[in-house]
Scaffold this motif. Sequence first.
Motif, short mmCIF file in Angstrom:
data_model
loop_
_atom_site.label_atom_id
_atom_site.label_comp_id
_atom_site.label_asym_id
_atom_site.label_seq_id
_atom_site.Cartn_x
_atom_site.Cartn_y
_atom_site.Cartn_z
N ARG A 203 0.83 -1.20 0.00
CA ARG A 203 0.00 0.00 0.00
C ARG A 203 0.86 1.25 0.00
O ARG A 203 1.90 1.29 0.66
CB ARG A 203 -0.93 0.01 1.20
CG ARG A 203 -2.36 -0.32 0.73
CD ARG A 203 -3.37 -0.42 1.79
NE ARG A 203 -2.90 -0.54 3.14
CZ ARG A 203 -3.47 0.10 4.15
NH1 ARG A 203 -4.48 0.92 3.94
NH2 ARG A 203 -3.02 -0.09 5.38
N ILE A 204 0.41 2.23 -0.73
CA ILE A 204 1.14 3.49 -0.82
C ILE A 204 0.35 4.57 -0.09
O ILE A 204 -0.87 4.64 -0.22
CB ILE A 204 1.35 3.90 -2.29
CG1 ILE A 204 2.23 2.87 -3.01
CG2 ILE A 204 1.99 5.29 -2.39
CD1 ILE A 204 2.47 3.20 -4.47
N GLY A 216 -3.69 3.72 -0.89
CA GLY A 216 -4.24 2.62 -1.67
C GLY A 216 -3.14 1.75 -2.21
O GLY A 216 -1.95 2.07 -2.07
N SER A 217 -3.53 0.65 -2.86
CA SER A 217 -2.53 -0.21 -3.47
C SER A 217 -1.95 0.54 -4.66
O SER A 217 -2.56 1.47 -5.18
CB SER A 217 -3.19 -1.50 -3.94
OG SER A 217 -3.98 -1.24 -5.07
N PRO A 218 -0.76 0.15 -5.12
CA PRO A 218 -0.16 0.85 -6.25
C PRO A 218 -1.10 0.95 -7.44
O PRO A 218 -1.24 2.01 -8.05
CB PRO A 218 1.07 -0.01 -6.58
CG PRO A 218 1.44 -0.63 -5.29
CD PRO A 218 0.15 -0.86 -4.55
N MET A 219 -1.80 -0.14 -7.76
CA MET A 219 -2.66 -0.12 -8.93
C MET A 219 -3.90 0.75 -8.71
O MET A 219 -4.39 1.39 -9.63
CB MET A 219 -3.06 -1.54 -9.35
CG MET A 219 -1.98 -2.27 -10.13
SD MET A 219 -1.12 -1.23 -11.35
CE MET A 219 -2.36 -1.14 -12.64
N GLN A 220 -4.38 0.79 -7.47
CA GLN A 220 -5.50 1.69 -7.16
C GLN A 220 -5.11 3.14 -7.41
O GLN A 220 -5.85 3.89 -8.03
CB GLN A 220 -5.90 1.55 -5.69
CG GLN A 220 -7.07 0.62 -5.46
CD GLN A 220 -7.20 0.28 -3.98
OE1 GLN A 220 -6.51 0.85 -3.13
NE2 GLN A 220 -8.08 -0.65 -3.68
N LEU A 221 -3.94 3.50 -6.94
CA LEU A 221 -3.50 4.88 -7.11
C LEU A 221 -3.28 5.19 -8.58
O LEU A 221 -3.53 6.30 -9.05
CB LEU A 221 -2.21 5.16 -6.33
CG LEU A 221 -2.28 5.01 -4.82
CD1 LEU A 221 -1.04 5.60 -4.18
CD2 LEU A 221 -3.51 5.71 -4.26
N TYR A 222 -2.81 4.19 -9.30
CA TYR A 222 -2.52 4.39 -10.71
C TYR A 222 -3.80 4.52 -11.53
O TYR A 222 -3.93 5.40 -12.37
CB TYR A 222 -1.68 3.22 -11.22
CG TYR A 222 -1.38 3.26 -12.70
CD1 TYR A 222 -0.34 4.04 -13.19
CD2 TYR A 222 -2.13 2.51 -13.60
CE1 TYR A 222 -0.06 4.08 -14.55
CE2 TYR A 222 -1.86 2.54 -14.95
CZ TYR A 222 -0.82 3.32 -15.43
OH TYR A 222 -0.55 3.36 -16.75
#
Lengths: 361, 275
Positions: A203-204, A216-222
């Motif tokens: 999580r970032i 959020g997770s990296p992909m969520q933020l992306y």
Amino acid sequence: MAALTIENLYKSFGATEVIRGVSLSAQSGEFVVFVGPSGCGKSTLLRLIAGLERSASGSIRIGERDVTGVDPAKRGIAMVFQTYALYPHMSVAENMGFGLEMAGMAKPEREKLVRQAAEMLHLTDYLDRKPRQLSGGQRQRVAIGRAIVRNPDIFLFDEPLSNLDAELRVRMRLEIAKLHRDLGATMVYVTHDQVEAMTLADRIVVLRAGLVEQIGSPMQLYSDPDNRFVAGFIGSPRMNFVEATVTGMNDGAMLLDVAALGLSGLSIRPRVMPETLPATVTLGVRPEHLAEGGEGAVAVSLPCTAIERLGSIAYLYTAPGDDATIIAQLRGASAASPGSAVEVRLDPAQCFLFDAGGNRI
Amino acid sequence: MNRSLGLNAALVACIAFFVTLVGLPFWWVVSGSIKIPQEIIARTPTMFPQSFTLQHYQKLFDASAYPVYLVNSLIVAASSTVLTLLLAIPAAYAFFRLVFPARGVLYRTILLAYAFPSIVVLIPLFGLFAKVGLVDRLPALIIVNVAFALPFSIWMLRSFLAGVPKEIEEAAVMDGAPTLTILRRIMIPLIAPGIASVGIYAFVTAWTEYVFASVLILSDAKRTLPVGFSGIIGQYQIDWGLLLAGATVAIVPVVAIFALIGRGFVSGLTEGAVK
Ligand SMILES: Nc1ncnc2c1ncn2[C@@H]1O[C@H](COP(=O)(O)OP(=O)(O)OP(=O)(O)O)[C@@H](O)[C@H]1O
Ligand SMILES: [Mg+2]
């Protein structure tokens, strides 16, 4: 191994508030990365968790224990500093064993743990050396070893790789990821390198001026950023932002005129349709969704002013060096050359809309 | 580095000049101490001794109170040095690390000690020592020397402490080391060059101190070298050979201490710790 919970934390240095009400949590065994621009308070937040700084208000819990006022050494935390912070007059073994010695552990036991950690980090041959006789990467490994031997509940890393050269950084990044898998410990990692954040994190936490922007997770933020700041911070090269005029709505999508891309009537779905349509919005699209030969439905013709070839792909710049430049992704073998116009495909499903305040619409 | 020949020559000339400036008087004293009296007072001075004799040294040690003064001076200087270091190191660390009320004011105040010439405090100090029975006793000199060496020592050690990267201390805090352990195990080894400098400073000031030693000490058996030796030389007639021999011997402890703790002047001690 333990969970970390931070609630409503505040910290100021003199009159400047550096941490302004941060709440977050890390589950047991999770790898959490703090990212944000320089000076946003990442290190300060980490040092608050470590106990090297005292918060003005708010609470920090590790597992079930409230550690807000507890001494650094009694928090069950180990920290790896950006500058390694090894004891220069002690050997590698003494560096790693110092914490155990302070904890009152007997020498034979201490040596056993140090040897174990050294094996894990390929430092066995260097145990008798002084820090000055080591390379940068080895020093960083000693610093990590010093953290490991104490078997902490939580590891804290403050930009541990920023002093290493690019190649070594990639290698150490993989080693830290492996370490996390092997130890299964909770890790909190500070960096301003978003590639490190994306590759390491479960999580970032994106920080900006002492506030959490998004977690959020990296992909969520992306793929689903909450605001323009996060959208611009995550992803490389950064997202393109262009002004667009709203001309109407149609079936849950906004109709936009985008002068910078030469488009009119572009239909983009907002996250939630606002009750009153704004006159203008900011359209965000990543270079990889503005790609030559891409699958996007909308054709866009861009003037190529500069081209950056990375081999497998290339990037086109319409106005290099300018904030308003548009970056598009080209094929590696693209025939485009500066001065020509290139047709790229825009994927409307991968576009984001932001209001004047930078919030996601 | 690519220096031109001319620059190199200029640098060498510069160094040679200073070495001569500093070294020549020493050479004069040391070489003179082994010349026979006739050569010492010869009309044309000799750069290199034409004669050799130990008669001056013999006289110095067998027929004068010089050994007594030497021992007194060694006691005073060594005790002053040790005491100065024992007090200055914790004090500097406290000024550096601990936060307490009026720290800044106190820190500036201690340097105020140097605002007064020693001669100004001499009379009141004599009165004070007379009251507590310290006059004509070596501890009086030790107290004075320590008092005068301390402010500068604290000030200097504090800046050495400030040169140690903050993270090293923080790492020790994270490792669970108590404050005094951090001082003993981490900070003292890292500021060894500073401790060596302060030690030498304290020793040399105590070794050469004259004003207080001449007033606070009354009996001949308690005199230190600077005062006692000036008495040996004589008021009306100067025994040059004796003077030079005494001066040579007086240099020895200072040279020895430089050789001994000068080793502490290793630079780059924190190299490899942070980068
Ligand atoms: N001891 C201190 N005294 C006063 N101000 C401080 C102190 N430490 C940090 N600050 C300020 O707090 C803010 C946040 O600092 P911090 O070191 O946490 O930033 P950061 O996010 O780690 O930045 P970087 O990526 O450059 O390391 C900065 O504006 C800094 O100037
Ligand atoms: Mg930082």
